[in-house]
Design an enzyme around this catalytic site. Structure first.
Site, PDB file in Angstrom:
ATOM      1  N   ARG A   1      18.013  -2.500 -16.616  1.00  0.00           N
ATOM      2  CA  ARG A   1      17.683  -1.216 -15.989  1.00  0.00           C
ATOM      3  C   ARG A   1      16.187  -1.097 -15.734  1.00  0.00           C
ATOM      4  O   ARG A   1      15.753  -0.353 -14.852  1.00  0.00           O
ATOM      5  CB  ARG A   1      18.223  -0.058 -16.829  1.00  0.00           C
TER       6      ARG A   1
ATOM      7  N   GLU B   1      18.865  -1.693 -31.171  1.00  0.00           N
ATOM      8  CA  GLU B   1      19.582  -0.601 -31.835  1.00  0.00           C
ATOM      9  C   GLU B   1      21.017  -1.050 -32.118  1.00  0.00           C
ATOM     10  O   GLU B   1      21.606  -0.658 -33.103  1.00  0.00           O
ATOM     11  CB  GLU B   1      19.566   0.651 -30.941  1.00  0.00           C
TER      12      GLU B   1
HETATM   13  P1  AMP Z   1      15.358  -0.550 -28.588  1.00  0.00           P
HETATM   14  O1  AMP Z   1      14.958  -1.987 -28.635  1.00  0.00           O
HETATM   15  O2  AMP Z   1      16.118  -0.119 -29.808  1.00  0.00           O
HETATM   16  O3  AMP Z   1      14.185   0.359 -28.304  1.00  0.00           O
HETATM   17  O4  AMP Z   1      16.405  -0.398 -27.413  1.00  0.00           O
HETATM   18  C1  AMP Z   1      15.986  -0.337 -26.122  1.00  0.00           C
HETATM   19  C2  AMP Z   1      16.898  -1.080 -25.171  1.00  0.00           C
HETATM   20  O5  AMP Z   1      18.268  -0.879 -25.457  1.00  0.00           O
HETATM   21  C3  AMP Z   1      16.665  -0.590 -23.774  1.00  0.00           C
HETATM   22  O6  AMP Z   1      16.671  -1.700 -22.900  1.00  0.00           O
HETATM   23  C4  AMP Z   1      17.821   0.365 -23.502  1.00  0.00           C
HETATM   24  O7  AMP Z   1      18.304   0.172 -22.211  1.00  0.00           O
HETATM   25  C5  AMP Z   1      18.874   0.021 -24.531  1.00  0.00           C
HETATM   26  N1  AMP Z   1      19.311   1.183 -25.321  1.00  0.00           N
HETATM   27  C6  AMP Z   1      19.096   1.380 -26.650  1.00  0.00           C
HETATM   28  N2  AMP Z   1      19.635   2.515 -27.084  1.00  0.00           N
HETATM   29  C7  AMP Z   1      20.198   3.094 -26.005  1.00  0.00           C
HETATM   30  C8  AMP Z   1      20.911   4.323 -25.793  1.00  0.00           C
HETATM   31  N3  AMP Z   1      21.164   5.179 -26.795  1.00  0.00           N
HETATM   32  N4  AMP Z   1      21.328   4.589 -24.541  1.00  0.00           N
HETATM   33  C9  AMP Z   1      21.083   3.738 -23.516  1.00  0.00           C
HETATM   34  N5  AMP Z   1      20.425   2.575 -23.656  1.00  0.00           N
HETATM   35  C10 AMP Z   1      19.985   2.243 -24.881  1.00  0.00           C
END
Ligand code: AMP
Length: 166
Positions: A57, A94
């Site tokens: 995205r 996550e």
């Molecule tokens: P993080 O590494 O935990 O900051 O996760 C970020 C990545 O995971 C990004 O590329 C987001 O597109 C995706 N992502 C993580 N959590 C979500 C969520 N609750 N909704 C949508 N995309 C998420």
């Protein structure tokens, strides 16, 4: 409430139980121009040479921002998608773990990192590491959505620019 929020769908338990997934596809469909302009407005473009977009995205948002501002675009992709020579960085997500890659770069530059959602910050940390190892100076981080309760990026002094904060 930000006017964009009515176009963001909360999808419980996707892609894993316990995650509330922020689906931005309705927002992209209805307000794409305004989303790109809102994200681009937060950045000082005089200090940016390239936009670094994070699969997938971050490609949609980052490529549009780069076009709007006349900057080059650099993709960060999931492992195995970019041809060699690449540098890799593994990180905790996550939901799960992953490895990101970037083509090895020899020309220094100042960059803004672009993605849709900042959750724990694992992804952005990995991309910042890739950039530092690859002669890129990270000037700013640009997100459409910051799930501020899941990370401490702003408190830790990172230059985070986000349009919607939860
Ligand atoms: P993080 O590494 O935990 O900051 O996760 C970020 C990545 O995971 C990004 O590329 C987001 O597109 C995706 N992502 C993580 N959590 C979500 C969520 N609750 N909704 C949508 N995309 C998420």
């Amino acid at each position: 409430m930000h006017p964009f929020e009515s176009h963001i769908r909360n999808v419980p338990d996707f892609p894993k139980e316990g995650i509330i997934f922020k689906d931005i596809t309705p927002l992209l469909q209805e307000r794409f121009n305004e989303v790109i302009e809102a994200m681009a407005r937060t950045i000082n473009w005089d200090e940016i040479d390239y936009v670094v977009g994070i699969e997938s995205r971050g490609f949609i948002l980052g490529a549009a921002m780069a076009t709007l501002k006349g900057k080059g675009f650099i993709p960060v992709r999931k492992k195995g998608k970019l041809p060699p020579p690449v540098i890799s960085e593994s990180y905790a997500l996550e939901y799960g773990t992953d490895t990101l890659e970037m083509i090895i770069n020899s020309k220094p530059g100042r960059v803004v990192l672009v993605d849709d959602v900042l959750a724990t910050g694992g992804t952005l940390n990995a991309v910042m590491n890739l950039c530092h190892k690859n002669k890129f100076e990270v000037k700013a981080l640009s997100l459409l959505i910051n799930l501020t309760f899941l990370n401490k990026f702003t408190e830790d002094g990172h230059p985070v620019h986000s349009v919607i904060n939860y």
